[in-house]
Write an enzyme that holds these catalytic residues in place. Structure first.
Site, mmCIF file in Angstrom:
data_model
loop_
_atom_site.group_PDB
_atom_site.id
_atom_site.type_symbol
_atom_site.label_atom_id
_atom_site.label_comp_id
_atom_site.label_asym_id
_atom_site.label_seq_id
_atom_site.Cartn_x
_atom_site.Cartn_y
_atom_site.Cartn_z
ATOM 1 N N LYS A 64 -0.575 -13.197 -3.963
ATOM 2 C CA LYS A 64 0.492 -13.267 -2.959
ATOM 3 C C LYS A 64 1.795 -12.686 -3.501
ATOM 4 O O LYS A 64 2.500 -11.950 -2.803
ATOM 5 C CB LYS A 64 0.704 -14.709 -2.525
ATOM 6 C CG LYS A 64 1.908 -14.947 -1.604
ATOM 7 C CD LYS A 64 1.819 -14.108 -0.328
ATOM 8 C CE LYS A 64 3.087 -14.231 0.525
ATOM 9 N NZ LYS A 64 3.183 -15.476 1.250
ATOM 10 N N LEU A 65 2.135 -12.995 -4.749
ATOM 11 C CA LEU A 65 3.361 -12.440 -5.321
ATOM 12 C C LEU A 65 3.279 -10.930 -5.466
ATOM 13 O O LEU A 65 4.269 -10.218 -5.250
ATOM 14 C CB LEU A 65 3.668 -13.087 -6.672
ATOM 15 C CG LEU A 65 4.065 -14.567 -6.643
ATOM 16 C CD1 LEU A 65 4.557 -15.006 -8.025
ATOM 17 C CD2 LEU A 65 5.118 -14.866 -5.588
#
Length: 281
Positions: free
Chosen positions: A168-169
């Site tokens: 996600k990052l």
């Protein structure tokens, strides 16, 4: 299934609507009770507290602002039903996901981290990217729920909650860095006599074409209040990235500075495209 939904912000609302449309029973709680109103009108039950929401739940879905809120709401001792699976959609760092994994293991909680990639429009359309990290048996329980808001080709299982958090990052790093690139392209164009529309046209077919296509109309139209993904949220995510790397991330740092400037000007709840606003004068 009975789903406890903790966190009914913009994204939490959209996920809750998908659950209701699929005929799941949803008990929803939010710190600001008014945020639950629209979901109640759609068929959810209003919970007066997290404890009330999770009672007899099969799945506890958390869609909170960030890792500190997860700690306050869940890790403070929230008593989840013994067989329930906790599906955390909140964007957190890999270190946070490891901490939550350890907490869940010690507490006997079945924990899956399932962050989403995308903003409100793909959320409504069921076209989000989703990464699910956890034990296979627990993924089997929550994957049919995540499929309600996921693009079939972008619903992925990864080995651990921390791996899902990393993914996600990485996705939001790409978003933040290309958005900063778009801002700097607008700045360069303005310095040389091009307005925003002309710069956007020049960017067609370049590495910034995707973000220009995504946010160009918002920028030229000045519709920053129609928030798809807020400056506050992306700034929080970029700070998580910086804390997750021992080495410098200069492009992330530049994007964070632009978002911080927007926050200081009172635009933190506006769409992330608001960081281009200074280049339009």
């Amino acid at each position: 299934m009975k789903i406890a939904l903790l966190g009914v912000g913009r994204m939490g609302h959209e996920l809750g609507v998908h659950l209701l449309t699929a005929n799941h029973e949803v008990s929803a709680w939010n710190r600001t009770p008014a945020r639950v109103d629209r979901l109640v009108e759609a068929g959810a039950t209003r919970a007066e507290s997290p404890e009330d929401a999770v009672r007899d739940a099969d799945v506890v879905l958390t869609v909170l602002f960030g890792p500190d809120t997860v700690r306050e709401v869940v890790l403070s001792g929230l008593d989840l039903p013994a067989d329930a699976v906790w599906l955390d959609v909140t964007t957190v760092s890999p270190a946070d996901a490891l901490e939550f994994t350890d907490y869940a293991t010690a507490a006997g909680i079945r924990y899956v981290h399932g962050p989403v990639i995308g903003s409100l429009a793909p959320a409504r359309a069921g076209r989000l990217g989703v990464m699910l990290g956890g034990a296979d048996a627990d993924l089997d329980v929550v994957e049919p729920l995540a499929a309600l808001w996921a693009d079939d080709e972008r619903l992925r299982r990864v080995q651990t909650p921390a791996a899902a958090a990393t993914g996600k990052l990485l996705a939001n790093l790409a978003l933040g860095v290309t958005l900063q690139g778009l801002v700097e392209a607008l700045r360069l164009g303005k310095a040389n006599g091009l307005d925003a529309a002309a710069v956007l046209e020049q960017l067609e077919g370049t590495g910034l074409a995707v973000i220009a296509g995504m946010k160009g109309a918002v920028i030229t139209g000045g519709t920053f209040e129609d928030t798809q993904f807020s400056a506050d949220l992306l700034a929080k995510d970029l700070r998580l990235m910086l804390r997750s790397s021992e080495d410098p991330l200069p492009a992330v740092t530049a994007a964070l500075q632009s978002l911080t400037d927007a926050q200081r000007s009172g635009s933190g709840d506006d769409d992330i495209a608001v960081i281009a606003k200074p280049e339009l004068g």
